[in-house]
Every structure is written in C-alpha cells, then in structure tokens.
Scaffold this active site. Structure first.
Site, PDB file in Angstrom:
ATOM      1  CB  SER A  33      -0.957  -0.043   1.195  1.00 35.76           C
ATOM      2  OG  SER A  33      -2.001   0.901   1.054  1.00 35.76           O
ATOM      3  CD  GLU A  40      -1.845  -2.729  -4.249  1.00 37.86           C
ATOM      4  OE1 GLU A  40      -3.070  -2.796  -4.472  1.00 37.86           O
ATOM      5  OE2 GLU A  40      -1.372  -2.222  -3.223  1.00 37.86           O
ATOM      6  CG  HIS A  56      -5.119  -2.646  -1.042  1.00 36.92           C
ATOM      7  ND1 HIS A  56      -4.082  -2.179  -1.809  1.00 36.92           N
ATOM      8  CD2 HIS A  56      -5.132  -1.885   0.086  1.00 36.92           C
ATOM      9  CE1 HIS A  56      -3.488  -1.180  -1.185  1.00 36.92           C
ATOM     10  NE2 HIS A  56      -4.102  -0.982  -0.033  1.00 36.92           N
TER      11      HIS A  56
END
Length: 338
Positions: free
Chosen positions: A110, A241, A308
């Site tokens: 993240s 991502e 995620h």
C-alpha cells in the site's frame, strides 16, 4: 549491482509508522502482531509513531522521517516492519537520509510501497513488497502469506519459487475474526491477455500504483538512473496493484509512466487483483490492459497475488525474476538474489 539485506538470528525488528499509525481503539491489532512476532523468536522494538494517528498521518513528516532514519541507521535493527500503509508517506521523502542507509529489509505494501520503490531506485538496496505487520496477528498464516519469512531469510545467490494462492479474499470483514485474519473464499486464477502463455525475465519493480505514480518526475523516481547504475540496463518486470484508481485514472497513470520512460527496457507487467475495476461508461479494465500490451508490445498478466485483495506474494524490488503464467497450470514466480 543490487544490494540484498541479510538476516541473522536473533533478528531485531524495528516497527515504525512512516505513513499512518493506529488510533487508540486499534492498538490491540499491533499488540497482537508484535506478540506473534515474539512467539516466532523475533525481538521487536516499537516506535512512538505507531501509537498515534491525526489528520491521515501518524505524526508530522519530520518526526516520521526522524524515527525511520534512526531505525535505518541503528546497527542492532535488521528489519523494518511498518504496521500498515496509509495515505501520506510521500511527505517524508525529502527528510530521509538516503546516503546513510545500510541494507536492511523493509517489508510492506500500500502506501509503504512509495518508500520501498524510492529506496531501491535511489540506493540499489532491495526492498520487500508483501504483507503488513498487523495482518500477521492471526494464530497462523495462509501458505502464500507465510512465504515472507522464507524470502527474507534468503542469502545472496539463493533462489525461491512462489506459486499462486489457492483462494483469495474478496472483501475485508474485520468484525469476523479468523485464525489467519483473512477470509479466503474465491478461487485464484492468474490470467494473461488473450489467454496467451507468458514467460518473462527481468528485475522486479513495483508497488501500489495509486501512490508510486507520484514519484514520477521527482529525485525519488529516476528509473533510468536505476537501470544504468544498478542493473546494467537489464529488463524490468513491473508489478502494480490498484487500490482505488478509476479505470480512466489508471489509464492516465500508465500513459504518464510510459511517457516518463518507466517502461523502457520492460519485459512484461503484472497487475494484481483489484476491487477498483468498475467500468467508466464502456471503458473496461481489460481495455486498459490490452491497449498497454499493444502499445508496449509486451506480455501482461493480471489478477496476480499482489495488493489489497490478499493473500499476496512477497516480491523483492531489484531481484532477478522469472515469471510463468500458462492457463493456470505451472504458474510461478522465481526470484534469485543476484
């Protein structure tokens, strides 16, 4: 040449929050995760930034950078493990002492991927994209997540092979506690454009595209310098991502990366699973992948174990890799520390 950190037992972990810390009601999540690490034999020291959160950050940028710099320069700490990501890690980069960093592992994803990619690009030190610390608070880890230990304990010259997970998590259910934190319910299937086999080689680089895109045009996102200085212009395998970008915003970002030269000498791209794939009018996520593959004339895989929608592989920025995706049979990622 890529510099790989090395872990030697007993390992002391430094836990600091360069992005978001924890509100008081969430402190137990970190306490449980630290307990699990100590059960495994790790020594753990937790920084002050982990216990506070205000205005989408754990502390002022200078305070976050100071705590991180101290841990990076502390010879007794071998491994930096932030509790989780957040939103505003990019604020600390101008205060980091990159020239004083010695090789030690940093693991996360993240917003933490902003830090990981910046360190690898600027210093040639390998960094680890994978699980968050708080996601290791369960009694056990699923086989895919548990690979983080095997990967980080590798020595230079060694290799590791990781395979697709059996199932992945469709949505977070924090009110439903499981032994391994996640709720793995959906069958995993790595896919390629037009279902054509993919076999690529190169150096891994990547992270959460929502945040690493903001390194473009800064001193912390000089991919060309990294290629010339540290990998002798070997091809790059990018892994991305997408946490929250709309399909059109993702397309804009990828075009910007292309124009900035990030895809020069690129052998292929791996896109992680994403919940942010709702079509914009008649423009679909597969349109984005197909257009990029045609423009760059490279293979692209998607719905990869990254991001995620866990579990996710432990991918090392800077490591040499071979990736194979072939009709969900024999799929693998081999990483070699060379």
């Amino acid at each position: 040449m890529i510099r790989y950190p090395a872990l030697n037992k007993p390992v002391k972990i430094g836990v600091t929050a360069p992005s978001s810390g924890l509100h008081r009601e969430d402190h137990h999540l970190l306490e449980e995760a630290v307990y699990r690490m100590e059960e495994k034999g790790f020594r753990v020291v937790v920084g002050q930034t982990c216990w506070t959160e205000f205005k989408s950050k754990s502390a002022h940028a200078k305070s976050r950078a100071e705590e991180l710099n101290l841990m990076l320069q502390d010879p007794s700490i071998q491994f930096i493990f932030p509790p989780w990501g957040g939103e505003l890690l990019i604020e600390i980069l101008e205060y980091m002492e990159f020239d004083k960093i010695t090789p030690k592992w940093i693991l996360g994803y993240s917003d933490i991927s902003t830090l990981l990619l910046a360190i690898t690009l600027k210093s040639g030190i390998a960094t680890a994209h994978g699980t968050n610390l708080v996601d290791l608070r369960g009694q056990v880890s699923d086989p895919t997540t548990a690979q983080w230990e095997k990967v980080l304990f590798m020595k230079k010259g060694e290799e590791v092979i990781q395979y697709p997970s059996e199932k992945y998590q469709l949505r977070w259910q924090h009110d439903d506690v499981t032994d391994w934190v996640y709720h793995l319910s959906e069958p995993t299937k790595w896919k390629t454009i037009k279902n054509t086999p993919l076999y690529i080689k190169g150096r891994l680089l990547g992270g959460c595209i929502d945040v690493i895109r903001h390194l473009i045009g800064t001193p912390f996102g000089d991919v060309r310098h990294f290629q010339q200085q540290y990998i002798n212009n070997e091809p790059i395998i990018w892994f991305f991502e997408n946490c929250q970008l709309t399909v059109t915003d993702l397309r804009r970002t990828l075009v910007q990366m292309k124009l900035a030269g990030w895809f020069d000498h690129c052998s292929g791209i791996l896109f992680g699973r994403s919940a942010a794939k709702e079509s914009v009018h008649d423009y679909h996520i597969l349109d984005v992948y197909m257009e990029l593959a045609e423009e760059l004339t490279i293979p692209i895989a998607y719905d990869f174990d990254c991001g995620h929608m866990p579990p996710q592989l432990t991918l090392i920025n800077g490591a040499y890799a071979e990736v194979r995706v072939y009709n969900n049979n024999g799929n693998m990622v081999k990483q070699i520390f060379k």
